[in-house]
Design a protein around this motif. Structure first.
Motif, mmCIF file in Angstrom:
data_model
loop_
_atom_site.group_PDB
_atom_site.id
_atom_site.type_symbol
_atom_site.label_atom_id
_atom_site.label_comp_id
_atom_site.label_asym_id
_atom_site.label_seq_id
_atom_site.Cartn_x
_atom_site.Cartn_y
_atom_site.Cartn_z
ATOM 1 N N ARG A 14 12.392 48.676 34.735
ATOM 2 C CA ARG A 14 13.337 48.102 35.704
ATOM 3 C C ARG A 14 14.752 48.585 35.438
ATOM 4 N N VAL A 15 15.381 49.152 36.446
ATOM 5 C CA VAL A 15 16.776 49.583 36.333
ATOM 6 C C VAL A 15 17.675 48.354 36.475
ATOM 7 N N LEU A 16 18.534 48.155 35.481
ATOM 8 C CA LEU A 16 19.468 47.028 35.533
ATOM 9 C C LEU A 16 20.688 47.368 36.379
ATOM 10 N N PHE A 17 21.277 48.520 36.116
ATOM 11 C CA PHE A 17 22.412 48.976 36.928
ATOM 12 C C PHE A 17 22.576 50.470 36.737
ATOM 13 N N ARG A 18 23.277 51.073 37.702
ATOM 14 C CA ARG A 18 23.568 52.502 37.668
ATOM 15 C C ARG A 18 25.060 52.731 37.878
ATOM 16 N N ALA A 38 20.687 40.311 35.382
ATOM 17 C CA ALA A 38 21.443 41.400 36.006
ATOM 18 C C ALA A 38 21.821 42.497 35.018
ATOM 19 N N GLY A 39 21.849 42.162 33.725
ATOM 20 C CA GLY A 39 22.185 43.174 32.724
ATOM 21 C C GLY A 39 23.437 42.885 31.928
ATOM 22 N N LYS A 40 23.964 41.669 32.001
ATOM 23 C CA LYS A 40 25.196 41.347 31.267
ATOM 24 C C LYS A 40 24.989 41.490 29.755
ATOM 25 N N THR A 41 23.941 40.851 29.256
ATOM 26 C CA THR A 41 23.661 40.935 27.825
ATOM 27 C C THR A 41 23.323 42.363 27.425
ATOM 28 N N PRO A 53 21.948 53.766 26.334
ATOM 29 C CA PRO A 53 21.983 53.906 27.797
ATOM 30 C C PRO A 53 21.118 55.071 28.264
ATOM 31 N N ASP A 54 20.638 54.973 29.510
ATOM 32 C CA ASP A 54 19.894 56.076 30.117
ATOM 33 C C ASP A 54 20.824 57.237 30.464
ATOM 34 N N ALA A 55 22.061 56.919 30.809
ATOM 35 C CA ALA A 55 23.060 57.936 31.143
ATOM 36 C C ALA A 55 24.437 57.303 31.026
ATOM 37 N N HIS A 183 28.600 32.448 32.654
ATOM 38 C CA HIS A 183 28.244 31.838 33.933
ATOM 39 C C HIS A 183 29.383 30.949 34.424
ATOM 40 N N ASP A 184 30.146 30.384 33.482
ATOM 41 C CA ASP A 184 31.309 29.564 33.814
ATOM 42 C C ASP A 184 32.576 30.356 33.503
ATOM 43 N N PRO A 185 33.685 30.064 34.168
ATOM 44 C CA PRO A 185 34.921 30.814 33.920
ATOM 45 C C PRO A 185 35.371 30.713 32.463
ATOM 46 N N LEU A 186 35.936 31.791 31.955
ATOM 47 C CA LEU A 186 36.540 31.751 30.628
ATOM 48 C C LEU A 186 37.788 30.880 30.660
ATOM 49 N N PRO A 187 38.132 30.240 29.526
ATOM 50 C CA PRO A 187 39.329 29.395 29.486
ATOM 51 C C PRO A 187 40.604 30.181 29.215
ATOM 52 N N VAL A 188 40.581 31.484 29.462
ATOM 53 C CA VAL A 188 41.758 32.344 29.327
ATOM 54 C C VAL A 188 41.809 33.222 30.577
ATOM 55 N N PRO A 189 42.980 33.734 30.926
ATOM 56 C CA PRO A 189 43.043 34.655 32.070
ATOM 57 C C PRO A 189 42.136 35.854 31.833
ATOM 58 N N ALA A 190 41.282 36.165 32.813
ATOM 59 C CA ALA A 190 40.297 37.226 32.625
ATOM 60 C C ALA A 190 40.039 37.936 33.934
ATOM 61 N N ARG A 191 39.799 39.234 33.843
ATOM 62 C CA ARG A 191 39.355 40.017 34.982
ATOM 63 C C ARG A 191 37.841 39.910 35.072
ATOM 64 N N ALA A 192 37.335 39.649 36.256
ATOM 65 C CA ALA A 192 35.891 39.487 36.451
ATOM 66 C C ALA A 192 35.254 40.810 36.841
ATOM 67 N N LEU A 193 34.075 41.060 36.289
ATOM 68 C CA LEU A 193 33.267 42.210 36.666
ATOM 69 C C LEU A 193 31.865 41.698 36.949
ATOM 70 N N ASP A 194 31.467 41.761 38.228
ATOM 71 C CA ASP A 194 30.156 41.287 38.646
ATOM 72 C C ASP A 194 29.138 42.406 38.445
ATOM 73 N N ILE A 195 28.270 42.219 37.475
ATOM 74 C CA ILE A 195 27.308 43.257 37.130
ATOM 75 C C ILE A 195 26.305 43.485 38.253
ATOM 76 N N GLY A 196 25.963 42.434 38.975
ATOM 77 C CA GLY A 196 24.937 42.574 39.997
ATOM 78 C C GLY A 196 25.434 43.023 41.364
ATOM 79 N N ALA A 197 26.738 43.154 41.527
ATOM 80 C CA ALA A 197 27.288 43.415 42.853
ATOM 81 C C ALA A 197 26.835 44.772 43.371
ATOM 82 N N GLY A 198 26.134 44.757 44.503
ATOM 83 C CA GLY A 198 25.747 45.993 45.170
ATOM 84 C C GLY A 198 24.677 46.786 44.449
ATOM 85 N N ARG A 199 23.959 46.128 43.537
ATOM 86 C CA ARG A 199 22.923 46.845 42.785
ATOM 87 C C ARG A 199 21.588 46.146 42.978
#
Length: 199
Positions: A14-18, A38-41, A53-55, A183-199
């Motif tokens: 199973r491909v997690l992300f590309r 989705a592949g976060k871990t 990684p595969d690539a 799964h819940d927001p971090l208690p510090v300012p953080a940029r979000a990266l959605d691993i599953g978006a569009g994959r």
């Protein structure tokens, strides 16, 4: 501190992300979001050097990746990785010592994380939240610039979530960086990266 370019990861067939790319800079926190599976871990494990990684490429500036991982990374997985039969004192000395901590660093971690009452108990006697604090202690005892955290707050109550949030902010303020699967927001300012978006 870390640059990921064109990363492909799979688990079995199973491909997690590309073609995933990201940067993690000094003083920055990035929250990895996405559905279970989705592949976060797996991304965190690839950065830590546990998965190939595969690539794509994972770079730590101009440093050799193996040396950089030994020198700058702290990995705190979803499972705490502690030995249940050891006393908490012994497990902390082993974990923190393996990470390069000295006695003063261990004492500071014990103080900051209020571990003193737990030290003579066997790790198996600790609650999930107490075990998480014990596992977190090596990050305080042996400071390293980059923290890779997998669901760091899952077993913690509100008090300790807030307390560890302050420790995370202090780490960022000193120029450290955090990449965390959440799964819940971090208690510090953080940029979000959605691993599953569009994959």
């Amino acid at each position: 501190m870390i640059t990921v370019t064109g990363l492909n990861l799979s688990r079995g067939e199973r491909v997690l992300f590309r073609d995933l790319s990201l940067t993690l800079a000094a003083g920055e926190a990035v929250a990895l979001t996405g559905a279970n599976g989705a592949g976060k871990t797996s991304l965190l494990r690839a950065l830590a050097g546990f998965l190939r990684p595969d690539a794509g490429t994972i770079a730590f500036g101009d440093a050799d990746p193996a040396e950089a991982r030994r020198r700058i990374l702290h990995w705190l997985g979803h499972l705490d990785g502690l030995k249940g039969a050891r006393r908490a004192r012994e497990e902390l000395a082993f974990q923190a010592g393996w990470s390069g901590a000295d006695a003063a660093g261990i004492a500071a971690a014990v103080d900051v994380l209020a571990l003193e009452p737990l030290l003579d108990l066997e790790v198996r006697q600790l609650s999930a939240g107490q075990r998480r604090r014990l596992a977190f202690a090596r990050l305080i005892a042996a400071p390293r610039p980059v923290w890779l955290l997998d669901e760091p707050f899952a077993p913690l109550d509100a008090r300790w979530r807030a307390a560890l949030g302050l420790l995370m902010q202090a780490h960022l303020d000193k120029g450290g960086a955090i990449l965390a699967a959440v799964h819940d927001p971090l208690p510090v300012p953080a940029r979000a990266l959605d691993i599953g978006a569009g994959r």
